[in-house]
Motif scaffolding. Structure first.
Motif, PDB file in Angstrom:
ATOM      1  N   THR A  13      13.019  13.160  72.236  1.00 39.40           N
ATOM      2  CA  THR A  13      12.829  14.613  72.273  1.00 39.40           C
ATOM      3  C   THR A  13      13.269  15.240  73.590  1.00 39.40           C
ATOM      4  O   THR A  13      13.250  16.467  73.722  1.00 39.40           O
ATOM      5  CB  THR A  13      11.358  14.962  72.014  1.00 39.40           C
ATOM      6  OG1 THR A  13      10.526  14.224  72.927  1.00 39.40           O
ATOM      7  CG2 THR A  13      10.960  14.614  70.590  1.00 39.40           C
ATOM      8  N   ASP A  14      13.645  14.418  74.567  1.00 36.65           N
ATOM      9  CA  ASP A  14      14.063  14.925  75.873  1.00 36.65           C
ATOM     10  C   ASP A  14      15.565  15.157  75.971  1.00 36.65           C
ATOM     11  O   ASP A  14      16.037  15.701  76.978  1.00 36.65           O
ATOM     12  CB  ASP A  14      13.673  13.932  76.983  1.00 36.65           C
ATOM     13  CG  ASP A  14      12.174  13.780  77.135  1.00 36.65           C
ATOM     14  OD1 ASP A  14      11.460  14.776  76.921  1.00 36.65           O
ATOM     15  OD2 ASP A  14      11.730  12.667  77.461  1.00 36.65           O
ATOM     16  N   VAL A  15      16.332  14.724  74.963  1.00 41.42           N
ATOM     17  CA  VAL A  15      17.787  14.748  75.092  1.00 41.42           C
ATOM     18  C   VAL A  15      18.412  15.772  74.155  1.00 41.42           C
ATOM     19  O   VAL A  15      17.791  16.255  73.206  1.00 41.42           O
ATOM     20  CB  VAL A  15      18.399  13.348  74.832  1.00 41.42           C
ATOM     21  CG1 VAL A  15      17.891  12.356  75.870  1.00 41.42           C
ATOM     22  CG2 VAL A  15      18.101  12.859  73.421  1.00 41.42           C
ATOM     23  N   ASP A  16      19.680  16.081  74.436  1.00 39.47           N
ATOM     24  CA  ASP A  16      20.408  17.082  73.662  1.00 39.47           C
ATOM     25  C   ASP A  16      21.285  16.415  72.603  1.00 39.47           C
ATOM     26  O   ASP A  16      21.118  15.222  72.296  1.00 39.47           O
ATOM     27  CB  ASP A  16      21.239  17.959  74.598  1.00 39.47           C
ATOM     28  CG  ASP A  16      22.310  17.172  75.369  1.00 39.47           C
ATOM     29  OD1 ASP A  16      22.585  16.004  75.025  1.00 39.47           O
ATOM     30  OD2 ASP A  16      22.880  17.740  76.323  1.00 39.47           O
ATOM     31  N   PHE A  17      22.246  17.168  72.079  1.00 38.13           N
ATOM     32  CA  PHE A  17      23.102  16.649  71.010  1.00 38.13           C
ATOM     33  C   PHE A  17      24.052  15.561  71.491  1.00 38.13           C
ATOM     34  O   PHE A  17      24.645  14.847  70.688  1.00 38.13           O
ATOM     35  CB  PHE A  17      23.906  17.797  70.373  1.00 38.13           C
ATOM     36  CG  PHE A  17      24.862  18.488  71.320  1.00 38.13           C
ATOM     37  CD1 PHE A  17      26.183  18.101  71.408  1.00 38.13           C
ATOM     38  CD2 PHE A  17      24.427  19.540  72.121  1.00 38.13           C
ATOM     39  CE1 PHE A  17      27.061  18.733  72.266  1.00 38.13           C
ATOM     40  CE2 PHE A  17      25.296  20.180  72.993  1.00 38.13           C
ATOM     41  CZ  PHE A  17      26.614  19.779  73.068  1.00 38.13           C
ATOM     42  N   LYS A  22      18.122  16.859  78.682  1.00 34.56           N
ATOM     43  CA  LYS A  22      18.219  18.305  78.790  1.00 34.56           C
ATOM     44  C   LYS A  22      17.743  18.752  80.172  1.00 34.56           C
ATOM     45  O   LYS A  22      16.841  18.154  80.766  1.00 34.56           O
ATOM     46  CB  LYS A  22      17.361  18.976  77.715  1.00 34.56           C
ATOM     47  CG  LYS A  22      17.864  18.780  76.299  1.00 34.56           C
ATOM     48  CD  LYS A  22      17.050  19.560  75.290  1.00 34.56           C
ATOM     49  CE  LYS A  22      15.665  18.983  75.105  1.00 34.56           C
ATOM     50  NZ  LYS A  22      14.939  19.633  73.969  1.00 34.56           N
ATOM     51  N   LEU A  23      18.355  19.831  80.669  1.00 38.92           N
ATOM     52  CA  LEU A  23      17.939  20.351  81.966  1.00 38.92           C
ATOM     53  C   LEU A  23      16.469  20.717  81.956  1.00 38.92           C
ATOM     54  O   LEU A  23      15.740  20.428  82.916  1.00 38.92           O
ATOM     55  CB  LEU A  23      18.795  21.572  82.337  1.00 38.92           C
ATOM     56  CG  LEU A  23      18.428  22.259  83.652  1.00 38.92           C
ATOM     57  CD1 LEU A  23      18.559  21.297  84.831  1.00 38.92           C
ATOM     58  CD2 LEU A  23      19.293  23.499  83.862  1.00 38.92           C
ATOM     59  N   SER A  24      15.999  21.323  80.883  1.00 38.51           N
ATOM     60  CA  SER A  24      14.583  21.704  80.824  1.00 38.51           C
ATOM     61  C   SER A  24      13.679  20.482  80.883  1.00 38.51           C
ATOM     62  O   SER A  24      12.600  20.523  81.494  1.00 38.51           O
ATOM     63  CB  SER A  24      14.298  22.500  79.551  1.00 38.51           C
ATOM     64  OG  SER A  24      14.613  21.747  78.397  1.00 38.51           O
ATOM     65  N   ALA A  25      14.101  19.375  80.264  1.00 39.49           N
ATOM     66  CA  ALA A  25      13.298  18.152  80.296  1.00 39.49           C
ATOM     67  C   ALA A  25      13.288  17.553  81.700  1.00 39.49           C
ATOM     68  O   ALA A  25      12.264  17.038  82.163  1.00 39.49           O
ATOM     69  CB  ALA A  25      13.832  17.140  79.289  1.00 39.49           C
TER      70      ALA A  25
END
Length: 242
Positions: A13-17, A22-25
């Protein structure tokens, strides 16, 4: 030499496509370590809230040496610098194994929780005898960000309950998601963040519509979030091509 050190596993759930963190993570992990360190040093949430005082983030600056991938283990090192007049600096180094993958610095302010006016750090740290480190994770002091001119509106979001933190405003990490939503999948597919600066100007409240404006200059993009024309956040992000 004080450092708070904690290891985090990068979750699905911490990563993007692209299966990249992700920066937010990343900001969430760093902020978690910052809060745990403050607890450890006696100026955490439980220590200062009874006095009607809170910490809010004013600025982030991060340099990220490469994309951080799913299933990596990240070890965050963080430490505070000695409080200044109204500014509290906190430093970060992030490792994957022995490899340093990110360095960063932040500026925090102490505020009155009733009015959210900025307080001098002396209201809590006057006569403070703690030992602070005198070295920076990254030598960065260019905090000033100019207003965005001629930007194009790229995205908008109405602030909702899920964006809120315990100070009843949009949590600082959420701005990273909102600003990157101003880019398309195609624009981000072959790029990753090399460095990023975020300046928080004013809190966003539930029901407000945050509009994101963007202007590009080569590999660098400048973004500004506004509510009814009033600036709430400024972001400068430099990308590298993959």
């Amino acid at each position: 030499m004080y450092k708070h050190i904690k290891t985090y596993a990068i979750r699905y759930t911490d990563v993007d496509f692209k299966d990249e963190l992700k920066l937010s993570a990343l900001l969430s992990v760093l902020e978690e370590s910052a809060c745990l360190s403050a607890d450890e040093l006696g100026f955490g949430y439980a220590d200062i809230t009874p006095r009607g005082i809170g910490f809010i983030l004013a600025n982030w600056y991060l340099e990220i040496s490469r994309p951080i991938k799913l299933n990596e283990q990240l070890t965050v090192h963080t430490w505070p610098m000695k409080p200044q007049n109204t500014i509290f600096l906190r430093e970060f180094e992030v490792y994957s194994g022995d490899e340093k993958v990110c360095s960063g610095t932040t500026r925090w302010c102490m505020v009155d929780l009733k009015t959210f006016s900025v307080l001098p750090t002396s209201v809590f740290f006057n006569g403070d005898t703690r030992e602070y480190n005198d070295f920076r994770a990254i030598d960065y002091n260019a905090w000033r960000m100019l207003p965005l001119r001629d930007g194009e509106k790229k995205y908008e979001k109405t602030i909702s309950v899920s964006d809120y933190d315990h100070y009843f405003h949009m949590n600082n990490t959420r701005y990273a998601d909102v600003c990157l939503d101003a880019f398309s999948v195609d624009e981000l597919t072959r790029r990753s963040i090399e460095n990023v600066q975020i300046t928080y100007v004013k809190q966003c409240k539930c029901g407000e519509k945050l509009e994101i404006f963007r202007k590009d200059d080569g590999d660098t993009s400048f973004l500004e979030g506004r509510v009814e024309g009033e600036t709430r956040v400024r972001v400068r992000v430099k990308f590298r091509n993959l």
